[in-house]
Motif scaffolding. Structure first.
Motif, short mmCIF file in Angstrom:
data_model
loop_
_atom_site.label_atom_id
_atom_site.label_comp_id
_atom_site.label_asym_id
_atom_site.label_seq_id
_atom_site.Cartn_x
_atom_site.Cartn_y
_atom_site.Cartn_z
N LEU A 245 0.84 -1.20 0.00
CA LEU A 245 0.00 0.00 0.00
C LEU A 245 0.87 1.24 0.00
O LEU A 245 1.85 1.32 0.74
CB LEU A 245 -0.90 0.01 1.24
CG LEU A 245 -1.99 -1.04 1.28
CD1 LEU A 245 -2.63 -1.08 2.65
CD2 LEU A 245 -3.04 -0.76 0.21
N SER A 247 1.55 5.30 0.71
CA SER A 247 1.08 6.07 1.86
C SER A 247 -0.22 6.76 1.44
O SER A 247 -0.31 7.35 0.36
CB SER A 247 2.14 7.08 2.30
OG SER A 247 2.14 8.17 1.43
N LEU A 248 -1.25 6.59 2.24
CA LEU A 248 -2.59 7.06 1.85
C LEU A 248 -2.83 8.45 2.44
O LEU A 248 -2.52 8.67 3.61
CB LEU A 248 -3.65 6.08 2.37
CG LEU A 248 -3.52 4.63 1.87
CD1 LEU A 248 -4.45 3.71 2.65
CD2 LEU A 248 -3.80 4.56 0.38
N ALA A 251 -4.21 9.32 6.17
CA ALA A 251 -4.02 8.19 7.10
C ALA A 251 -2.91 8.52 8.11
O ALA A 251 -1.85 9.00 7.74
CB ALA A 251 -3.67 6.93 6.33
N ILE A 263 -7.51 1.65 9.36
CA ILE A 263 -6.73 2.86 9.06
C ILE A 263 -7.30 4.00 9.89
O ILE A 263 -8.50 4.30 9.81
CB ILE A 263 -6.86 3.24 7.57
CG1 ILE A 263 -6.45 2.06 6.69
CG2 ILE A 263 -6.02 4.47 7.26
CD1 ILE A 263 -6.75 2.27 5.22
N THR A 265 -7.66 7.78 10.23
CA THR A 265 -7.52 8.82 9.19
C THR A 265 -8.22 10.11 9.60
O THR A 265 -9.29 10.08 10.21
CB THR A 265 -8.10 8.32 7.85
OG1 THR A 265 -8.11 9.40 6.92
CG2 THR A 265 -9.51 7.77 7.99
N THR A 271 -8.77 9.08 1.98
CA THR A 271 -8.04 7.84 2.25
C THR A 271 -8.65 6.69 1.46
O THR A 271 -7.95 5.89 0.84
CB THR A 271 -8.08 7.51 3.76
OG1 THR A 271 -7.63 8.65 4.48
CG2 THR A 271 -7.20 6.31 4.08
N GLN A 273 -10.51 6.78 -1.27
CA GLN A 273 -10.27 6.92 -2.72
C GLN A 273 -8.89 6.39 -3.11
O GLN A 273 -8.75 5.62 -4.07
CB GLN A 273 -10.34 8.39 -3.11
CG GLN A 273 -11.69 8.76 -3.67
CD GLN A 273 -11.76 10.22 -4.08
OE1 GLN A 273 -10.71 10.86 -4.25
NE2 GLN A 273 -12.97 10.71 -4.24
N ALA A 274 -7.90 6.78 -2.33
CA ALA A 274 -6.53 6.35 -2.63
C ALA A 274 -6.39 4.85 -2.42
O ALA A 274 -5.67 4.16 -3.16
CB ALA A 274 -5.54 7.11 -1.75
N LEU A 275 -7.12 4.32 -1.43
CA LEU A 275 -7.07 2.88 -1.17
C LEU A 275 -7.66 2.12 -2.36
O LEU A 275 -7.09 1.11 -2.81
CB LEU A 275 -7.84 2.58 0.12
CG LEU A 275 -7.88 1.11 0.55
CD1 LEU A 275 -6.47 0.61 0.87
CD2 LEU A 275 -8.78 0.94 1.77
N ALA A 278 -5.17 2.15 -5.23
CA ALA A 278 -4.04 1.24 -4.98
C ALA A 278 -4.46 -0.21 -5.18
O ALA A 278 -3.74 -1.00 -5.80
CB ALA A 278 -3.50 1.46 -3.57
#
Ligand code: ADP
Ligand code: MG
Length: 312
Positions: A245, A247-248, A251, A263, A265, A271, A273-275, A278
């Motif tokens: 992963l 870095s979100l 987070a 997580i 956050t 967070t 969306q980025a997860l 990824a």
């Protein structure tokens, strides 16, 4: 007129001597503003009742100073006490007296002499008019608690101190007492309550001091205590190792609990969306998404390392 209803400065207080010496208050400072409902939140043994007793002038601190409505409690306890309405624990009511007699007697202790109709008015306000001639020992827990509140209000005090006002009440009786406490605030009074209930502190109090082993570890509005100390927790299942992963954004902490990624956050949407992005890159799915908003229990855990209320 002092802006502060109560000003406690670096109060230390112990019980016992030698082997049995207990430092019940280890340098407590706090201020209660006029017109607020202020909560002292902490587990049994934290020092809540001891602190109230010092404010009431019943115990003398070893060091420190306390002012009630600007009056120095250590110098002039009698004068200070006249500003205070003190709720006795409902178990401390004299069983043999009727509701009417109890109010008359307690008010007289403060040199306030109430007429019969004033007492009946007070009983009416607390939903106890049909209990006027019953003895305290014949009343239900909720009725005794309301009577203890009526007694605290009998001298028309500016500041009301309530020690675990909903202690052993069922949820309905509890809400009734909460309603009464809010009504006291609406009348412009200042209220200090002690509680070990997260619900109660969040529902009632404008500001809360978290007290733990004789120390105030934090003091602010519930909202600000939460925002300053703990973040929402995003939970999701993603079949990716932590190393994979990126870095979100937002987070502050990531860990796996079983196959669940947890997580912390400050920004759950960013967070998440980025997860997603990824996971997609690795051809994986994000499942079982949940966001848990933190509460004062999380703040307590963070600041003391312990839970306040045993998990149900
Ligand atoms: N009268 C007393 N004699 C000796 N120790 C006491 C007395 N009252 C309280 N304590 C101790 O002082 C600490 C704080 O107690 P207390 O103020 O009653 O806490 P709380 O009201 O938060 O439950 C506890 O360790 C308690 O055992
Ligand atoms: Mg107590």
């Amino acid at each position: 007129m002092s802006e502060l209803a109560i000003d406690v400065r670096n109060v230390r207080m112990h019980y016992g001597t030698g082997q049995r010496r207990i430092e019940a208050l280890k340098g407590v400072s706090l201020d209660v503003r006029r017109g607020e409902i202020f909560g002292l939140l902490g587990p049994n043994g934290a020092g809540k009742t001891t602190l109230l007793s010092c404010i009431e002038g019943l115990y003398r601190p070893d060091t420190g100073a306390i002012f009630v409505a600007g009056i120095d409690v250590l110098r002039d306890p009698q004068h200070a006490r006249r500003k205070l309405g003190i709720q006795l624990q409902s178990t401390a009511l004299i069983d043999g007296l009727t509701a009417l007699e109890l109010i008359e007697v307690y008010a007289a202790l403060y040199e306030v002499y109430l007429s019969r109709s004033q007492i009946l008015d007070l009983l009416e306000r607390f939903g106890l008019i049909d209990q006027a001639h019953r003895r305290a020992k014949q009343m239900s827990g909720g009725q005794r608690q309301r009577l203890a509140l009526a007694i605290a209000l009998s001298t028309d005090p500016e500041i009301v101190l309530l020690d675990e006002p909903t202690g052993a009440l069922d949820p309905a009786a509890r809400r009734e007492v909460w309603r009464m406490i809010r009504a006291l605030k609406d009348q412009g009074r200042t209220i200090v309550i002690t509680t070990h209930s997260i619900d109660e502190a969040e529902a009632l109090c404008g500001r809360v001091a978290i007290i733990d082993e004789g120390r105030i570890v934090a003091c602010d509005s519930p909202h600000r205590l939460i925002a300053a100390n703990v973040q929402p927790v995003l939970k999701a299942t993603v079949e990716l190792p932590l190393e994979a992963l990126p870095s979100l954004p937002g987070a502050t902490q990531m860990r796996y609990v079983g196959e669940h990624l947890e997580i912390e956050t400050v920004s759950p949407e960013a967070t998440l969306q980025a997860l997603y992005a990824a996971a997609q890159q690795h051809g994986r799915l994000v499942r079982d998404i949940a966001v848990r908003q933190p509460n004062l229990e999380d703040v307590y855990l963070k600041l003391t390392g312990r839970r306040l209320e045993p998990s149900a």
